[in-house]
Design a protein around this motif. Sequence first.
Motif, short mmCIF file in Angstrom:
data_model
loop_
_atom_site.label_atom_id
_atom_site.label_comp_id
_atom_site.label_asym_id
_atom_site.label_seq_id
_atom_site.Cartn_x
_atom_site.Cartn_y
_atom_site.Cartn_z
N LYS A 191 0.61 -1.61 0.00
CA LYS A 191 -0.14 -0.01 0.16
C LYS A 191 1.07 1.55 -0.05
O LYS A 191 2.13 1.05 0.76
CB LYS A 191 -0.68 0.07 1.24
CG LYS A 191 -1.86 -1.18 0.94
CD LYS A 191 -2.81 -0.82 2.51
CE LYS A 191 -4.54 -1.77 1.52
NZ LYS A 191 -5.26 -1.56 2.69
N ARG A 223 -10.02 5.39 15.86
CA ARG A 223 -11.41 5.55 15.67
C ARG A 223 -11.93 5.88 14.09
O ARG A 223 -12.74 5.33 13.57
CB ARG A 223 -12.24 6.40 16.61
CG ARG A 223 -12.74 5.59 18.04
CD ARG A 223 -13.47 6.30 19.00
NE ARG A 223 -13.47 5.77 20.26
CZ ARG A 223 -13.63 6.54 21.56
NH1 ARG A 223 -14.56 7.56 21.27
NH2 ARG A 223 -13.69 5.78 22.99
N GLU A 253 -9.47 5.39 11.70
CA GLU A 253 -10.10 4.30 10.73
C GLU A 253 -11.00 2.94 10.79
O GLU A 253 -11.44 2.82 10.22
CB GLU A 253 -8.01 3.69 10.92
CG GLU A 253 -7.67 4.89 10.62
CD GLU A 253 -6.11 4.25 10.89
OE1 GLU A 253 -5.04 4.64 9.92
OE2 GLU A 253 -5.91 3.31 11.52
N MET A 254 -10.77 2.99 11.85
CA MET A 254 -12.04 1.37 11.89
C MET A 254 -13.26 1.69 11.47
O MET A 254 -13.97 1.31 10.71
CB MET A 254 -11.92 1.23 14.04
CG MET A 254 -10.44 0.81 13.62
SD MET A 254 -10.62 0.35 15.59
CE MET A 254 -11.30 -1.63 15.11
N LEU A 255 -13.95 2.96 12.54
CA LEU A 255 -14.94 3.73 11.72
C LEU A 255 -15.39 4.13 10.34
O LEU A 255 -17.34 3.57 10.86
CB LEU A 255 -15.83 4.31 12.77
CG LEU A 255 -16.23 3.75 14.11
CD1 LEU A 255 -16.58 4.84 15.40
CD2 LEU A 255 -17.10 2.88 14.40
N GLU A 303 -11.24 2.41 6.44
CA GLU A 303 -10.88 0.85 6.97
C GLU A 303 -12.44 0.80 6.08
O GLU A 303 -12.14 -0.07 5.06
CB GLU A 303 -10.99 0.38 7.85
CG GLU A 303 -9.19 1.16 8.22
CD GLU A 303 -9.01 -0.48 9.37
OE1 GLU A 303 -9.98 -0.95 9.68
OE2 GLU A 303 -7.83 0.13 10.13
N MET A 326 -10.23 -11.16 -3.37
CA MET A 326 -10.56 -12.61 -3.49
C MET A 326 -11.27 -12.91 -4.43
O MET A 326 -12.60 -13.26 -4.51
CB MET A 326 -11.77 -12.14 -1.94
CG MET A 326 -10.52 -11.76 -0.78
SD MET A 326 -11.90 -12.01 0.69
CE MET A 326 -12.69 -10.94 0.82
N ASP A 332 -11.43 -14.82 -6.06
CA ASP A 332 -12.66 -17.01 -6.16
C ASP A 332 -13.12 -16.62 -5.38
O ASP A 332 -13.50 -18.45 -5.02
CB ASP A 332 -10.98 -17.76 -5.62
CG ASP A 332 -10.13 -17.52 -4.18
OD1 ASP A 332 -9.96 -16.02 -3.79
OD2 ASP A 332 -10.00 -17.73 -3.98
N TRP A 333 -13.92 -15.68 -5.04
CA TRP A 333 -15.17 -15.41 -3.75
C TRP A 333 -15.98 -15.47 -3.97
O TRP A 333 -16.19 -13.79 -4.44
CB TRP A 333 -14.28 -15.09 -1.90
CG TRP A 333 -15.36 -15.70 -1.78
CD1 TRP A 333 -16.47 -16.91 -1.19
CD2 TRP A 333 -15.65 -14.89 -0.32
NE1 TRP A 333 -17.58 -16.43 -0.35
CE2 TRP A 333 -16.95 -15.02 0.35
CE3 TRP A 333 -15.17 -13.56 -0.04
CZ2 TRP A 333 -17.71 -14.35 1.49
CZ3 TRP A 333 -15.76 -13.21 1.39
CH2 TRP A 333 -16.80 -13.80 1.93
N GLY A 376 -18.30 -14.78 -2.43
CA GLY A 376 -19.14 -13.23 -1.41
C GLY A 376 -18.28 -12.31 -0.86
O GLY A 376 -18.86 -11.29 -0.44
N GLU A 409 -20.67 -8.86 -1.29
CA GLU A 409 -21.59 -8.79 -0.94
C GLU A 409 -20.46 -8.53 0.82
O GLU A 409 -21.12 -7.55 0.79
CB GLU A 409 -22.47 -10.09 -0.56
CG GLU A 409 -22.51 -9.55 1.27
CD GLU A 409 -24.20 -9.56 0.83
OE1 GLU A 409 -24.60 -9.24 -0.23
OE2 GLU A 409 -24.52 -9.11 2.13
N TRP A 410 -19.62 -8.30 1.18
CA TRP A 410 -18.94 -8.41 1.89
C TRP A 410 -18.62 -7.01 2.00
O TRP A 410 -18.86 -5.80 2.86
CB TRP A 410 -17.90 -9.37 2.34
CG TRP A 410 -16.63 -8.71 3.28
CD1 TRP A 410 -17.18 -9.02 4.73
CD2 TRP A 410 -15.48 -7.91 3.39
NE1 TRP A 410 -16.13 -7.95 5.44
CE2 TRP A 410 -15.21 -7.96 4.74
CE3 TRP A 410 -15.05 -7.62 1.79
CZ2 TRP A 410 -14.25 -6.96 4.86
CZ3 TRP A 410 -13.54 -6.99 2.40
CH2 TRP A 410 -13.19 -6.63 3.91
N ARG A 420 -21.45 -4.49 2.06
CA ARG A 420 -21.82 -4.55 4.24
C ARG A 420 -20.97 -3.67 4.90
O ARG A 420 -21.23 -2.88 5.66
CB ARG A 420 -21.53 -6.06 4.47
CG ARG A 420 -22.56 -6.74 4.50
CD ARG A 420 -22.54 -8.35 4.33
NE ARG A 420 -23.90 -8.83 4.57
CZ ARG A 420 -24.91 -9.30 5.49
NH1 ARG A 420 -24.48 -8.80 6.71
NH2 ARG A 420 -25.89 -10.21 5.18
#
Lengths: 228, 228
Positions: B53, B101, B103-105, B108, B130, B132-133, B135, B138-139, B142
């Motif tokens: 990154k 906070r 970053e997390m809320l 990210e 990802m 190969d997935w 889902g 959807e992740w 969310r």
Amino acid sequence: MKIYDREGAPNPARIRIVLAEKGLEDQVEFVSVDLIAAGQKQDSFLAMNPIGKIPVLELDDGLLISESTAITEYLDNLDGHPTLTGRNPREKAVIHMMQRRAEMLLLEPVDDYFHYGTPGLGKALRPWRMPDWSGAKEWGTRRGAQAVRGMPYFNDLLAKQPFLAGEAFSMADITLFAALAFAEVSGLPIAKELTALAAWRSRVSDLPAVKNRSGQHLLPEDLARLSA
Amino acid sequence: MKIYDREGAPNPARIRIVLAEKGLEDQVEFVSVDLIAAGQKQDSFLAMNPIGKIPVLELDDGLLISESTAITEYLDNLDGHPTLTGRNPREKAVIHMMQRRAEMLLLEPVDDYFHYGTPGLGKALRPWRMPDWSGAKEWGTRRGAQAVRGMPYFNDLLAKQPFLAGEAFSMADITLFAALAFAEVSGLPIAKELTALAAWRSRVSDLPAVKNRSGQHLLPEDLARLSA
């Protein structure tokens, strides 16, 4: 000072090592939060930390500090002689960088694996674990695989230098140590070929601030309660 | 000093604001990394930062520092007069807590939403998302919803105090500012009712270290390249 935490939980273990390293253990009153009853997700706790995670440090004047790195910055700088977070710009930079790598490559994926890819701490916490999504377990499993893929980086680095940020034990090592203990209890032990990482873990286990204290074996009482 | 980054990308914007705030802009040579060609995932870049990154700071003696908080700690402490990361244990604690906070809320979850829930920066980066997935999208979706749910916390706090860590602009505000710009370009603008958050963003936009600089409008050139 008060610390709201749970003995044997991974992030509390980080702060208990900091307290021991800084000689502050006898100045703290610990208040135990029942993780299996989702105590950290109840309104009274969320009023202290909206993220809903332990530990939280409460100062005598009422100031509330959450997030392990923030609590560590506070405790390490309290005596004017930081030993865990760096004494100059270079040290601060390398320690914060390696600490964040230990979180991103290991502690966070292990945490996600434990809570989504395994039964974790049981049913009271399920409402906070995407219960309406059938893909949540697959996501957790993938996070476990990411954690396993993250370990060789630390092994290779620790084959070349004694601690994560170089010659001295620091906040970065504490994060990695807690992450490896959490990984082990989650079913993701250090692979046999990662001998430098295992040797480092054994060496850190014997440090005075770590030996015979929290962080060596995580969550044994809570996991025993769940399987009883 | 060299900084490997991309003008208009969210984490680089954080460091460019720090450089302006500390009066260090003319001491840095910027090296542009082509994110749309996945430049940050190639071996030559991974040798500098295994996380893959941007930004990465390279000092004149070759020391490489990645992670925005670590680079900020370095730059802010270089002159012995930190203004963004705290001058004493209390300030350091509150700034690091609020930064994390943000970053997390927000930062990210927005990052995950942009890269998994939307086309993001296109097909060259897909192998790291990802593929190969089924889902994964959807992740990402969310995570976008989580970001939206995170904004009211900052709104309520900023209705009571001028900046995230209290009376002074800090590293925590820089993280939140970049997160909101990234959210907007990802299709997650500040909701109309969050008036204190919008007012704070407007006020920060006008600060000398922010005005007419990176961070106001993220990724315009790269997104134009993708849609061309």
